[in-house]
Write a protein that holds these residues in place. Structure first.
Motif, PDB file in Angstrom:
ATOM      1  N   LEU A  66       0.813  -1.211   0.000  1.00  0.00           N
ATOM      2  CA  LEU A  66       0.000   0.000   0.000  1.00  0.00           C
ATOM      3  C   LEU A  66       0.849   1.264   0.000  1.00  0.00           C
ATOM      4  CD1 LEU A  66      -2.993  -0.792   2.394  1.00  0.00           C
ATOM      5  CD2 LEU A  66      -2.691  -1.311  -0.036  1.00  0.00           C
ATOM      6  N   SER A  67       2.168   1.119  -0.068  1.00  0.00           N
ATOM      7  CA  SER A  67       3.029   2.302  -0.152  1.00  0.00           C
ATOM      8  C   SER A  67       2.977   2.894  -1.546  1.00  0.00           C
ATOM      9  CB  SER A  67       4.474   1.932   0.187  1.00  0.00           C
ATOM     10  OG  SER A  67       5.334   3.034  -0.065  1.00  0.00           O
ATOM     11  N   ASP A  68       2.692   4.197  -1.628  1.00  0.00           N
ATOM     12  CA  ASP A  68       2.661   4.862  -2.929  1.00  0.00           C
ATOM     13  C   ASP A  68       3.908   5.695  -3.182  1.00  0.00           C
ATOM     14  OD1 ASP A  68       2.164   6.846  -1.101  1.00  0.00           O
ATOM     15  OD2 ASP A  68       0.322   7.570  -2.035  1.00  0.00           O
ATOM     16  N   LEU A  69       5.008   5.376  -2.484  1.00  0.00           N
ATOM     17  CA  LEU A  69       6.255   6.083  -2.727  1.00  0.00           C
ATOM     18  C   LEU A  69       6.799   5.790  -4.122  1.00  0.00           C
ATOM     19  CD1 LEU A  69       8.120   5.672   0.695  1.00  0.00           C
ATOM     20  CD2 LEU A  69       7.133   7.767  -0.254  1.00  0.00           C
ATOM     21  N   LEU A  70       6.646   4.550  -4.572  1.00  0.00           N
ATOM     22  CA  LEU A  70       7.178   4.144  -5.871  1.00  0.00           C
ATOM     23  C   LEU A  70       6.086   3.737  -6.861  1.00  0.00           C
ATOM     24  CD1 LEU A  70      10.200   1.980  -4.617  1.00  0.00           C
ATOM     25  CD2 LEU A  70      10.243   4.359  -5.367  1.00  0.00           C
ATOM     26  N   THR A  71       4.867   3.554  -6.370  1.00  0.00           N
ATOM     27  CA  THR A  71       3.751   3.138  -7.219  1.00  0.00           C
ATOM     28  C   THR A  71       2.597   4.108  -7.026  1.00  0.00           C
ATOM     29  OG1 THR A  71       4.392   0.818  -6.920  1.00  0.00           O
ATOM     30  CG2 THR A  71       2.180   1.239  -7.771  1.00  0.00           C
ATOM     31  N   PRO A  72       2.040   4.683  -8.088  1.00  0.00           N
ATOM     32  CA  PRO A  72       0.919   5.616  -7.930  1.00  0.00           C
ATOM     33  C   PRO A  72      -0.266   4.957  -7.229  1.00  0.00           C
ATOM     34  CG  PRO A  72       1.778   5.671 -10.170  1.00  0.00           C
ATOM     35  CD  PRO A  72       2.427   4.509  -9.501  1.00  0.00           C
ATOM     36  N   TRP A  73      -0.945   5.720  -6.374  1.00  0.00           N
ATOM     37  CA  TRP A  73      -2.077   5.165  -5.636  1.00  0.00           C
ATOM     38  C   TRP A  73      -3.160   4.671  -6.592  1.00  0.00           C
ATOM     39  CZ3 TRP A  73      -3.185   2.901  -1.403  1.00  0.00           C
ATOM     40  CH2 TRP A  73      -4.527   2.706  -1.022  1.00  0.00           C
ATOM     41  N   GLU A  74      -3.339   5.306  -7.735  1.00  0.00           N
ATOM     42  CA  GLU A  74      -4.336   4.865  -8.703  1.00  0.00           C
ATOM     43  C   GLU A  74      -4.054   3.436  -9.167  1.00  0.00           C
ATOM     44  OE1 GLU A  74      -2.621   7.667  -8.905  1.00  0.00           O
ATOM     45  OE2 GLU A  74      -4.189   9.104  -8.313  1.00  0.00           O
ATOM     46  N   THR A  75      -2.775   3.099  -9.326  1.00  0.00           N
ATOM     47  CA  THR A  75      -2.394   1.741  -9.722  1.00  0.00           C
ATOM     48  C   THR A  75      -2.677   0.761  -8.595  1.00  0.00           C
ATOM     49  OG1 THR A  75      -0.668   2.603 -11.179  1.00  0.00           O
ATOM     50  CG2 THR A  75      -0.467   0.302 -10.499  1.00  0.00           C
ATOM     51  N   ILE A  76      -2.366   1.160  -7.369  1.00  0.00           N
ATOM     52  CA  ILE A  76      -2.638   0.302  -6.214  1.00  0.00           C
ATOM     53  C   ILE A  76      -4.136   0.039  -6.086  1.00  0.00           C
ATOM     54  CG2 ILE A  76      -2.495   0.155  -3.691  1.00  0.00           C
ATOM     55  CD1 ILE A  76       0.072   1.905  -3.916  1.00  0.00           C
ATOM     56  N   GLU A  77      -4.936   1.085  -6.252  1.00  0.00           N
ATOM     57  CA  GLU A  77      -6.397   0.932  -6.187  1.00  0.00           C
ATOM     58  C   GLU A  77      -6.890  -0.076  -7.228  1.00  0.00           C
ATOM     59  OE1 GLU A  77      -7.911   4.936  -6.704  1.00  0.00           O
ATOM     60  OE2 GLU A  77      -8.552   4.935  -4.595  1.00  0.00           O
ATOM     61  N   LYS A  78      -6.375   0.027  -8.449  1.00  0.00           N
ATOM     62  CA  LYS A  78      -6.797  -0.888  -9.516  1.00  0.00           C
ATOM     63  C   LYS A  78      -6.444  -2.326  -9.168  1.00  0.00           C
ATOM     64  CE  LYS A  78      -6.300  -1.710 -14.500  1.00  0.00           C
ATOM     65  NZ  LYS A  78      -5.671  -1.237 -15.756  1.00  0.00           N
ATOM     66  N   ARG A  79      -5.247  -2.535  -8.634  1.00  0.00           N
ATOM     67  CA  ARG A  79      -4.823  -3.895  -8.271  1.00  0.00           C
ATOM     68  C   ARG A  79      -5.687  -4.455  -7.152  1.00  0.00           C
ATOM     69  NH1 ARG A  79       1.707  -2.533  -8.682  1.00  0.00           N
ATOM     70  NH2 ARG A  79       1.762  -2.586 -10.972  1.00  0.00           N
ATOM     71  N   LEU A  80      -5.987  -3.627  -6.145  1.00  0.00           N
ATOM     72  CA  LEU A  80      -6.860  -4.069  -5.061  1.00  0.00           C
ATOM     73  C   LEU A  80      -8.238  -4.440  -5.593  1.00  0.00           C
ATOM     74  CD1 LEU A  80      -5.943  -1.327  -2.425  1.00  0.00           C
ATOM     75  CD2 LEU A  80      -5.555  -3.787  -2.131  1.00  0.00           C
ATOM     76  N   ASP A  81      -8.788  -3.597  -6.452  1.00  0.00           N
ATOM     77  CA  ASP A  81     -10.129  -3.826  -6.973  1.00  0.00           C
ATOM     78  C   ASP A  81     -10.197  -5.122  -7.781  1.00  0.00           C
ATOM     79  OD1 ASP A  81     -12.872  -2.534  -7.415  1.00  0.00           O
ATOM     80  OD2 ASP A  81     -12.235  -2.977  -9.466  1.00  0.00           O
ATOM     81  N   LEU A  82      -9.222  -5.321  -8.653  1.00  0.00           N
ATOM     82  CA  LEU A  82      -9.243  -6.520  -9.504  1.00  0.00           C
ATOM     83  C   LEU A  82      -8.972  -7.786  -8.688  1.00  0.00           C
ATOM     84  CD1 LEU A  82      -7.384  -5.128 -12.639  1.00  0.00           C
ATOM     85  CD2 LEU A  82      -9.828  -5.638 -12.422  1.00  0.00           C
ATOM     86  N   ALA A  83      -8.076  -7.708  -7.713  1.00  0.00           N
ATOM     87  CA  ALA A  83      -7.794  -8.874  -6.873  1.00  0.00           C
ATOM     88  C   ALA A  83      -9.012  -9.242  -6.032  1.00  0.00           C
ATOM     89  CB  ALA A  83      -6.597  -8.592  -5.973  1.00  0.00           C
ATOM     90  N   ALA A  84      -9.731  -8.226  -5.523  1.00  0.00           N
ATOM     91  CA  ALA A  84     -10.938  -8.496  -4.744  1.00  0.00           C
ATOM     92  C   ALA A  84     -12.035  -9.074  -5.635  1.00  0.00           C
ATOM     93  CB  ALA A  84     -11.417  -7.220  -4.063  1.00  0.00           C
ATOM     94  N   GLN A  85     -12.148  -8.552  -6.861  1.00  0.00           N
ATOM     95  CA  GLN A  85     -13.118  -9.117  -7.813  1.00  0.00           C
ATOM     96  C   GLN A  85     -12.828 -10.591  -8.076  1.00  0.00           C
ATOM     97  OE1 GLN A  85     -14.301  -7.134 -11.509  1.00  0.00           O
ATOM     98  NE2 GLN A  85     -13.197  -5.311 -10.778  1.00  0.00           N
ATOM     99  N   ALA A  86     -11.550 -10.932  -8.145  1.00  0.00           N
ATOM    100  CA  ALA A  86     -11.141 -12.311  -8.432  1.00  0.00           C
ATOM    101  C   ALA A  86     -11.257 -13.214  -7.216  1.00  0.00           C
ATOM    102  CB  ALA A  86      -9.708 -12.314  -8.945  1.00  0.00           C
TER     103      ALA A  86
END
Length: 244
Positions: free
Chosen positions: A133-153
């Protein structure tokens, strides 16, 4: 050949360091790493030359280790957990082309996902995703997308770096994303200071997790729809009992 070991220390206690990792540290003339990680092992490997940098100066640290090895000193770059999971193996190998004379050997370690899972029970018995969940190196928008798709799966989620002084609401926001697809009673858990003094853990629901005040030393587990709380243990059945 000039050797640079990249060693995962595991959670930080000597008994969680693999025999292969211990052998690499014993053979090294120089130990390199973030100050906190070196403090965990320095007493067990006395007489070594020490190279260290503070946090956020990772590339400088990697160059120090590569240059030490290129100069003919067997060197070990140390990381917590596994060196290839949010560790230093990646940046070391990205820089390796500048030091063709150095033989880089990545030594695996016990990462927080598996170490924390063992404390909680058996939450990772089926397919899972590890997300920082650290957005120092990864944009929060990308983290949100990964969380959403992983939860959908309907994957089990293991969350690293759930919150910090600067990111106080990231865990809550992550839980709200998962709640779009999973029920509020979804079984979750967290472990703080895995394998170290002061270790704490809790099994709770997704709704309760949303309001927890955790820190960077905590690893969070969000179960799938199949995950259960069995006598206070977080368990995701693999389905063996359903086999014909």
């Amino acid at each position: 050949m000039k050797t640079l070991f990249v060693v995962g220390l595991g959670p930080g206690t000597p008994d969680c360091l693999t025999p292969q990792g211990r052998a690499a540290l014993e053979s090294a003339q120089v130990l390199c790493g973030y100050t906190t990680y070196l403090e965990l092992i320095q007493g067990d490997f006395p007489g070594k030359e020490i190279l260290t940098t503070p946090m956020t100066r990772e590339l400088e640290r990697c160059r120090m280790a590569l240059e030490s090895s290129a100069a003919g000193k067997t060197t070990a770059m140390v990381c917590s957990g596994d060196a290839g999971v949010y560790g230093m193996a990646g940046p070391i190998l990205e820089l390796a082309g500048e030091y063709p004379e150095v033989d880089i050997q990545v030594i695996p370690g016990i990462t927080a996902a598996t170490a924390g899972a063992a404390v909680l029970g058996a939450p990772l018995m089926h397919d899972f995703a590890v997300i920082s969940l650290s957005d120092l190196l990864t944009p929060w928008e990308t983290i949100e997308k990964r969380l959403d798709l992983a939860a959908q799966a309907d994957l089990i989620l293991c969350l690293y770096n759930p919150t910090s002084r600067r990111r106080k609401d990231h865990l809550r926001r992550a839980c709200e994303i998962v709640l779009r697809h999973q029920g509020p009673q979804t079984v979750c858990g967290w472990v703080r200071c895995i394998g170290r003094e002061g270790q704490e853990s809790r099994v709770l629901t997704l709704e309760e997790l949303k309001d927890e005040e955790l820190d960077m030393f905590t690893t969070v587990f969000i179960g799938s729809s199949a995950t259960e709380n069995l006598g206070g243990r977080m368990v995701t059945p693999r389905g063996y009992q359903n086999k014909v």
